[in-house]
Design a protein around this motif. Structure first.
Motif, PDB file in Angstrom:
ATOM      1  N   GLN A   3      -4.771   3.760  -7.185  1.00  0.00           N
ATOM      2  CA  GLN A   3      -5.627   4.479  -6.233  1.00  0.00           C
ATOM      3  C   GLN A   3      -5.334   4.150  -4.779  1.00  0.00           C
ATOM      4  OE1 GLN A   3      -9.609   5.208  -6.780  1.00  0.00           O
ATOM      5  NE2 GLN A   3      -9.314   5.973  -8.854  1.00  0.00           N
ATOM      6  N   ASP A   4      -5.021   2.876  -4.520  1.00  0.00           N
ATOM      7  CA  ASP A   4      -4.832   2.492  -3.118  1.00  0.00           C
ATOM      8  C   ASP A   4      -3.517   1.760  -2.858  1.00  0.00           C
ATOM      9  OD1 ASP A   4      -5.357   0.116  -4.322  1.00  0.00           O
ATOM     10  OD2 ASP A   4      -7.163  -0.357  -3.183  1.00  0.00           O
ATOM     11  N   GLY A   5      -2.729   1.517  -3.898  1.00  0.00           N
ATOM     12  CA  GLY A   5      -1.442   0.863  -3.707  1.00  0.00           C
ATOM     13  C   GLY A   5      -1.528  -0.640  -3.546  1.00  0.00           C
ATOM     14  N   ILE A  18      -2.883  -1.680  29.200  1.00  0.00           N
ATOM     15  CA  ILE A  18      -2.902  -1.576  27.728  1.00  0.00           C
ATOM     16  C   ILE A  18      -1.697  -2.268  27.093  1.00  0.00           C
ATOM     17  CG2 ILE A  18      -4.296   0.534  27.688  1.00  0.00           C
ATOM     18  CD1 ILE A  18      -1.641   2.052  27.014  1.00  0.00           C
ATOM     19  N   ILE A  72       5.593  -5.977  18.257  1.00  0.00           N
ATOM     20  CA  ILE A  72       6.255  -5.347  17.121  1.00  0.00           C
ATOM     21  C   ILE A  72       6.857  -4.021  17.601  1.00  0.00           C
ATOM     22  CG2 ILE A  72       5.928  -4.318  14.843  1.00  0.00           C
ATOM     23  CD1 ILE A  72       3.532  -6.226  14.477  1.00  0.00           C
ATOM     24  N   ASP A  76      -6.398   2.311  19.755  1.00  0.00           N
ATOM     25  CA  ASP A  76      -6.921   2.285  21.124  1.00  0.00           C
ATOM     26  C   ASP A  76      -5.817   2.577  22.136  1.00  0.00           C
ATOM     27  OD1 ASP A  76      -9.362   1.687  20.094  1.00  0.00           O
ATOM     28  OD2 ASP A  76      -9.300  -0.456  20.564  1.00  0.00           O
ATOM     29  N   GLN A  77      -4.652   1.997  21.886  1.00  0.00           N
ATOM     30  CA  GLN A  77      -3.522   2.266  22.790  1.00  0.00           C
ATOM     31  C   GLN A  77      -3.133   3.745  22.738  1.00  0.00           C
ATOM     32  OE1 GLN A  77      -1.047  -0.841  21.103  1.00  0.00           O
ATOM     33  NE2 GLN A  77      -1.070  -2.015  23.012  1.00  0.00           N
ATOM     34  N   ALA A  91       0.865  -1.182   0.000  1.00  0.00           N
ATOM     35  CA  ALA A  91       0.000   0.000   0.000  1.00  0.00           C
ATOM     36  C   ALA A  91       0.901   1.233   0.000  1.00  0.00           C
ATOM     37  CB  ALA A  91      -0.888   0.003   1.252  1.00  0.00           C
ATOM     38  N   TYR A  92       0.279   2.407   0.040  1.00  0.00           N
ATOM     39  CA  TYR A  92       1.053   3.628   0.256  1.00  0.00           C
ATOM     40  C   TYR A  92       1.367   3.724   1.745  1.00  0.00           C
ATOM     41  CZ  TYR A  92      -0.260   5.034  -4.460  1.00  0.00           C
ATOM     42  OH  TYR A  92      -0.418   5.083  -5.819  1.00  0.00           O
ATOM     43  N   ASP A 120       5.182  -0.227  17.393  1.00  0.00           N
ATOM     44  CA  ASP A 120       3.784  -0.193  16.946  1.00  0.00           C
ATOM     45  C   ASP A 120       2.849   0.103  18.116  1.00  0.00           C
ATOM     46  OD1 ASP A 120       4.561  -0.875  14.419  1.00  0.00           O
ATOM     47  OD2 ASP A 120       3.123  -2.514  14.197  1.00  0.00           O
ATOM     48  N   ALA A 121       1.815   0.886  17.821  1.00  0.00           N
ATOM     49  CA  ALA A 121       0.764   1.112  18.811  1.00  0.00           C
ATOM     50  C   ALA A 121      -0.569   1.149  18.075  1.00  0.00           C
ATOM     51  CB  ALA A 121       0.998   2.419  19.556  1.00  0.00           C
ATOM     52  N   SER A 122      -1.576   0.553  18.681  1.00  0.00           N
ATOM     53  CA  SER A 122      -2.899   0.575  18.056  1.00  0.00           C
ATOM     54  C   SER A 122      -3.587   1.901  18.356  1.00  0.00           C
ATOM     55  CB  SER A 122      -3.753  -0.581  18.595  1.00  0.00           C
ATOM     56  OG  SER A 122      -4.103  -0.306  19.940  1.00  0.00           O
ATOM     57  N   PRO A 170      -0.488  -4.742  16.721  1.00  0.00           N
ATOM     58  CA  PRO A 170       0.489  -5.046  17.769  1.00  0.00           C
ATOM     59  C   PRO A 170      -0.002  -6.179  18.680  1.00  0.00           C
ATOM     60  CG  PRO A 170       0.005  -2.691  17.684  1.00  0.00           C
ATOM     61  CD  PRO A 170      -0.923  -3.356  16.737  1.00  0.00           C
ATOM     62  N   TRP A 219      -0.910   1.483   5.681  1.00  0.00           N
ATOM     63  CA  TRP A 219      -1.967   0.969   4.796  1.00  0.00           C
ATOM     64  C   TRP A 219      -2.819   2.098   4.234  1.00  0.00           C
ATOM     65  CZ3 TRP A 219      -1.689  -4.046   3.541  1.00  0.00           C
ATOM     66  CH2 TRP A 219      -0.938  -4.870   4.387  1.00  0.00           C
ATOM     67  N   ILE A 220      -2.138   3.074   3.662  1.00  0.00           N
ATOM     68  CA  ILE A 220      -2.829   4.290   3.219  1.00  0.00           C
ATOM     69  C   ILE A 220      -3.210   4.181   1.737  1.00  0.00           C
ATOM     70  CG2 ILE A 220      -2.418   6.754   2.813  1.00  0.00           C
ATOM     71  CD1 ILE A 220      -2.967   5.948   5.762  1.00  0.00           C
ATOM     72  N   LYS A 221      -4.365   4.732   1.404  1.00  0.00           N
ATOM     73  CA  LYS A 221      -4.804   4.793   0.004  1.00  0.00           C
ATOM     74  C   LYS A 221      -4.508   6.195  -0.531  1.00  0.00           C
ATOM     75  CE  LYS A 221      -8.731   1.635   0.606  1.00  0.00           C
ATOM     76  NZ  LYS A 221      -8.437   1.118   1.944  1.00  0.00           N
ATOM     77  N   LYS A 242      -5.194   0.493   9.178  1.00  0.00           N
ATOM     78  CA  LYS A 242      -5.740  -0.710   9.812  1.00  0.00           C
ATOM     79  C   LYS A 242      -5.774  -0.580  11.328  1.00  0.00           C
ATOM     80  CE  LYS A 242      -4.936  -3.909   6.116  1.00  0.00           C
ATOM     81  NZ  LYS A 242      -4.563  -5.262   5.722  1.00  0.00           N
ATOM     82  N   GLY A 243      -5.820   0.645  11.818  1.00  0.00           N
ATOM     83  CA  GLY A 243      -6.004   0.814  13.257  1.00  0.00           C
ATOM     84  C   GLY A 243      -4.719   0.788  14.058  1.00  0.00           C
ATOM     85  N   PHE A 244      -3.572   1.050  13.421  1.00  0.00           N
ATOM     86  CA  PHE A 244      -2.339   1.164  14.205  1.00  0.00           C
ATOM     87  C   PHE A 244      -1.325   2.019  13.455  1.00  0.00           C
ATOM     88  CE2 PHE A 244      -1.480  -2.263  11.351  1.00  0.00           C
ATOM     89  CZ  PHE A 244      -0.123  -2.271  11.139  1.00  0.00           C
ATOM     90  N   ALA A 256      -4.840  -3.132  22.826  1.00  0.00           N
ATOM     91  CA  ALA A 256      -5.995  -3.110  23.730  1.00  0.00           C
ATOM     92  C   ALA A 256      -7.277  -3.382  22.968  1.00  0.00           C
ATOM     93  CB  ALA A 256      -6.074  -1.757  24.399  1.00  0.00           C
TER      94      ALA A 256
END
Ligand code: SF4
Lengths: 573, 101
Positions: free
Chosen positions: B17-19, A421, A369, A376-377, A73-74, A372-374, B97, A117-119, A102-104, B101
């Protein structure tokens, strides 16, 4: 263009700037500039999607906005100027990660945050959200002066002589889109510290600055040049022992001009300033810089103390309480709870304000990892920063976070909250506090994976009693010779290589990024991941057998040399 | 670009568009599943497939197409290089990760 389907009506985080967070507060000029910049990139993306721009034309434009195309992805690299964030900014980063990624997110060795995971179609909307909280992705790529990095304990450390954030901000304002230095022979990285202990790894930067005080208390800078890792690693050399404050910009302009004039543009492997300094020699390089400096209209480049004062005034100060230097609450909690005491030993540092402390949040849970942090974290850390540290969060080049101003009384509660956490690990500076670049799991330039090996090392040494017994030992892993994972300066460095199409790992010993700065020596032939894991076990084994009272790993290595370690690792080969 | 080898090949690129990683199918369009990729065993058809892919890149659909060596297995083509099988399968680690949480 419409944003991707993922970007739906999720409410953005609540507004409100933590007014005591120690960041530089933007003015309207800064904000207007960021807005214009986002609009410009929005048009460039539209032109790329319509075919008006080819990929070759678009690539340098997206890189100037921190946007890379990686394996899957980008990837957007967001600048965290000198590693300081407010809780509001961290919540916004979490919000962006949740909606558009993707939330992290992944914190890097340059104190930045990468979203993997950017578009492309979403990037203008993401930059809008970043600009809302005075963030951007400028100077995170390209052959310009990159985002300036600094000591994560700036403005808080008990050993600090000068607060480097103020000068880091001067450098940010000076270097942002500097027309003369936007197309340098290669990228240019500056790090600045203001303490005797170097936590900003200035020795491996193109320019490293130590802010200090002269005989009469006036501020000046020790200037280092030509450090860097990659294919040809060098420790920076001293250029000036004391550069007066008002000459900072003029002198750096002179350094950059010499580099711009003589840096190799014909060969990407020889284009960094470290090669120029090495080939000219530091004496000749200094002569060139001083000659250029002497020619410059100095008054025009003078850093007026009034400007520095103006910048200082835009940094909020913290309304500390008057407290006893040593907290009884903390002392009791340390006696009662062994696990907490262990965390204080590794993750808490002395603050200059009586009754306060600096807490490092290692983003290195067992088997996790690194860096890395999500989302929520991140939200949870933002809330903890608001509760315990004036709403301020720091990012470290070792891929950790820091709450810089915690009342000692609050440390037990903070640690408990961090533990819930997954970030209460008592391992700052220990063998599982590993730096690892994204490697072949994400990076288009990689030869080998970094993260899975880091995870296996982390699992193997997860036992905290053992980690604390081993003591300070820094492992740093890069997935290729570009060395984003700083492997050359790891006490144990690991470099991913491609051995006839198979991932392999070359180990180095004895590197250091602190004030004792050293490039590690290669131990021997590259190993498989399994062998590398065993090799690290063997190296640690030799150290534990051979160490004398109070010796750290690096001390034992310096005393007995590399041979016993090499012999043990390669005995079976 | 992969070296010229005798191994069967598939053509891949990243979607503009999205890679996202995509693979050229027998119908001349793109799939995100490597199993859908058309496997070429001769040099000439690889060149033809690359020409189709480049035309797609010129239409702003994908970026930088190239051919990849694969082994042909029951489940479909499997890229030989680690880099390419990671592109096909996604990161070899959990995306989130460990202690999220
Ligand atoms: S060191 Fe190499 S593999 Fe790791 S992030 Fe940098 S370029 Fe990618």
């Amino acid at each position: 263009m419409s944003p991707s389907a993922a970007a739906r009506q999720i409410a953005p985080p609540a507004r409100g700037l933590p007014s005591h967070a120690g960041i530089y507060h933007y003015d309207q000029v800064d904000r207007d500039f960021l807005k214009e910049r986002v609009e410009q990139f929005r048009r460039q993306v539209a032109r790329r999607l319509s075919g008006e721009l080819t990929e070759d034309e678009f690539k340098p434009l997206r890189l100037m906005n921190g946007l890379y195309l990686q394996l899957h992805a980008y990837m957007l690299r967001i600048a965290v100027p000198y590693g300081v964030l407010t809780s509001r900014q961290v919540r916004q980063l979490a919000h962006i990660a949740r909606i558009y990624d993707k939330g992290f997110g992944h914190f890097t060795t340059r104190q930045n945050l990468q979203l993997n995971w950017i578009k492309l179609v979403d990037v203008p909307a993401i930059l809008d959200l970043l600009a809302e909280v005075d963030l951007h992705a400028i100077q995170t790529s390209g052959n310009c002066i990159r985002n300036v990095t600094s000591d994560q304990f700036a403005g808080a450390a008990s050993d600090e002589v000068v607060d480097p954030r103020h000068y880091a901000e001067v450098l940010r304002q000076w270097s942002t889109l500097h027309p003369e230095f936007s197309f340098l022979p290669r990228k240019f990285k500056i790090a600045i510290t203001g303490s005797s202990a170097d936590r900003a790894a200035i020795c491996i930067h193109d320019v490293g600055l130590i802010a200090k005080r002269g005989a009469n208390g006036q501020v000046g800078f020790e200037v280092y040049v030509g450090g860097g890792l990659g294919r040809t690693p060098f420790i920076a050399k001293k250029l000036r022992d004391f550069l007066p404050e008002d000459e900072l910009i003029a002198y750096l302009e002179a350094v950059l001009r010499v580099y711009n004039a003589y840096g190799r543009r014909d060969n990407i492997y020889k284009a960094r300033i470290k090669i120029l300094v090495h080939e000219l020699g530091i004496e000749k390089f200094r002569e060139e810089v001083e000659a250029e400096f002497a020619r410059m209209p100095r008054a025009q480049y003078r850093l007026d103390p009034a400007i520095v004062d103006g910048i200082k005034a835009r940094f909020a100060s913290q309304p500390y309480e008057t407290l006893e230097p040593i907290s009884g609450v903390l002392a009791r909690a340390r006696l009662e709870d062994h696990a907490f005491n262990r965390w204080v030993r590794t993750n808490v540092a002395a603050h200059r304000q009586p009754g306060y402390a600096i807490a490092t949040i290692t983003l290195k849970p067992a088997g996790g990892i690194p860096g890395d942090a999500s989302a929520d974290q991140l939200d949870a850390i933002a809330a903890l920063a608001e509760r315990y540290s004036f709403g301020e969060i720091r990012v470290t080049h070792e891929q950790n976070l820091v709450l810089a101003h915690v009342r000692q009384d609050d440390l037990p509660a903070l640690w408990k909250a961090l533990s819930t956490i997954g970030f209460g690990e008592a391992n700052s500076g220990l063998i599982t506090d590993i730096i690892a670049c994204p490697g072949l799991d994400y990076c288009a330039l990689a030869n080998a994976r970094s993260i899975p090996l880091a995870q296996r090392i982390s699992e193997r040494f997860a036992d905290l009693d053992r980690q604390h017994d081993i003591g300070e030992l820094k492992i740093k892993i890069s997935g290729c010779i570009n060395a984003c994972g700083h492997h050359h300066v790891g006490h144990i460095g690991i470099l991913g290589v491609d051995k006839k199409g198979v991932e392999a790992y070359q180990l180095t010993l004895g590197g250091s990024a602190s004030e004792e700065g050293a490039i590690g020596d290669i131990m021997g032939p590259a190993l498989s991941a399994d062998e590398a894991l065993d090799a690290i076990g063997a190296v640690v084994g030799v150290y534990l057998e051979q160490r004398q009272d109070g010796e750290r790993f690096l001390d034992t290595l310096a005393r007995i040399g590399h041979t016993p370690f090499k012999d043990k690792v390669y005995a079976a080969h | 670009m992969a070296r010229v080898t005798d191994a069967p090949k598939v053509v891949t690129a990243n979607r503009l568009q999205d890679g996202a990683v995509v693979w050229l199918t027998p119908a001349g369009d793109w799939s995100i599943r490597v199993q859908d990729a058309q496997v070429q065993t001769e040099n000439a058809p690889v060149e033809a497939a690359l020409a189709i892919a480049r035309a797609s890149a010129a239409r702003q659909e994908v970026v930088d197409p190239y051919a990849v060596d694969v082994a042909v297995e029951a489940a479909g083509p499997r890229p030989l290089k680690t880099r390419e099988w990671i592109r096909a399968a996604g990161p070899s680690i959990d995306a989130l990760p460990a202690s999220a949480a």
